[in-house]
Design an enzyme around this catalytic site. Structure first.
Site, PDB file in Angstrom:
ATOM      1  N   PHE A 189       0.707  -1.431  -0.299  1.00 38.28           N
ATOM      2  CA  PHE A 189       0.150   0.314  -0.217  1.00 38.28           C
ATOM      3  C   PHE A 189       0.620   1.151   0.172  1.00 38.28           C
ATOM      4  CE2 PHE A 189       0.784  -1.193   4.108  1.00 38.28           C
ATOM      5  CZ  PHE A 189       1.046   0.132   4.916  1.00 38.28           C
ATOM      6  N   CYS A 190      -0.171   2.550  -0.158  1.00 36.90           N
ATOM      7  CA  CYS A 190       1.047   3.774  -0.300  1.00 36.90           C
ATOM      8  C   CYS A 190       0.016   4.376   0.135  1.00 36.90           C
ATOM      9  CB  CYS A 190       2.025   4.151  -1.585  1.00 36.90           C
ATOM     10  SG  CYS A 190       0.239   3.526  -2.954  1.00 36.90           S
ATOM     11  N   THR A 191      -0.124   6.253  -0.374  1.00 44.92           N
ATOM     12  CA  THR A 191      -1.361   7.217   0.194  1.00 44.92           C
ATOM     13  C   THR A 191      -1.958   6.943  -0.818  1.00 44.92           C
ATOM     14  OG1 THR A 191       1.336   8.043   0.706  1.00 44.92           O
ATOM     15  CG2 THR A 191      -0.970   9.779   0.452  1.00 44.92           C
TER      16      THR A 191
END
Length: 310
Positions: A189-191
């Protein structure tokens, strides 16, 4: 493509109603990125917008802020340019989140430094509910693909911190730490989702079998997931004046150390090591007295500029 080209457009003072903040990206072949940059500059020069947009042969990426009319104008412009499958999310800020408007021409819209094909080879997208079900399993390796200072502000329960300072370091992390786990379920996951487009593409390219990522990233998760159903801990670092956001996309309590960029919780701001714009607990021993004096001078100039605008 030439080296990074950057040009600034002026931004007027925003009305007291606050700022609409739009984060967006799409991987899409751009025939003439330089020409698209020029068209964007023509647009933003005539509307009340601030932030950064990155244009490359592989697509567009960025975050902009302005009044409702300005944000709608740039959104519609990009739709008309063929970016009809953008990952697009809005939130709000009570204060101006960026100083200026920047349009940048780069080789990548997010810099991995390794050639991948996110338009053709990408992991399994999961919505927030599916994501919760997956990362609750014991046979899943959960990886935060963001940088170390972002991880510090908040992350998902049980997530691994690759301890990278930039996204360019992620391929080395994969080689050193993940090669032996190619048969495992990998969730990343990331922003906003863009870094995971490339990181999942990288893993699949390297022969990993089951790779998943959170569609729309943390921002979408915090927007849609009630706090009592959430597996998120802390706040989500954002690259604007708000520092971090939390559930419902509300502004968080973290503030940014303007000397080193690390997010600070309120208790860390109360420490003797903190001096606004000069130092915090994470950087006070990493800069010289001469550098700190330079930071103080810079901070006084910023305050003087603010008073002049008022």
């Amino acid at each position: 493509m030439n080296a990074t080209v950057e040009q600034l457009a002026p931004v007027e003072q925003q009305a007291t109603t606050g700022w609409v903040v739009a984060a967006l990206y799409q991987f899409k072949e751009v025939q003439d990125a330089a020409a698209l940059k020029e068209r964007l500059l023509n647009l933003v020069g005539s509307i009340n917008l601030c932030g950064t947009l990155i244009v490359a042969d592989e697509g567009i990426n960025g975050t902009v802020a302005g009044d409702r009319v300005a944000v709608d104008a740039v959104h519609q412009f990009l739709l008309d340019e063929g970016f009809k499958s953008m990952e697009y999310k809005e939130s709000h800020s009570t204060e101006k989140p960026f100083r200026k408007m920047k349009i940048k021409l780069k080789k990548e819209i997010v810099t991995l430094g390794v050639e991948v094909k996110p338009r053709d080879l990408v992991g399994h997208y999961l919505d927030p509910k599916e994501w919760n079900e997956l990362i609750a399993r014991d046979d899943v390796i959960l990886i935060d693909t963001r940088n170390d200072y972002e991880y510090k502000a908040g992350t998902f329960k049980g997530a691994i911190d690759p301890q990278t300072e930039t996204f360019r370091e992620f391929p080395d992390y994969v080689k050193k730490e993940l090669e032996q786990h190619k048969d495992k379920k990998i969730a990343m996951f990331c922003t906003g989702g863009i870094r995971c487009e490339k990181s999942t593409s990288l893993l699949l390219q390297e022969g990993f079998n089951e790779v998943y990522h959170l569609k729309g990233g943390i921002l979408k998760y915090l927007e849609e997931t009630p706090a009592d159903e959430s597996m998120w801990e802390g706040e989500c670092f954002v690259f604007d004046g708000r520092t971090a956001v939390t559930h419902g996309m509300e502004e968080g309590a973290n503030i940014k150390c303007h000397a080193c960029g690390w997010p600070l919780v309120p208790a860390e701001v109360e420490l003797p090591s903190y001096e606004h714009g000069v130092s915090c607990v994470y950087c006070i021993d990493k800069t010289t007295d001469k550098q700190k004096e330079g930071f103080r001078m810079r901070q006084s100039q910023i305050l003087a500029a603010k008073r002049k605008r008022l």
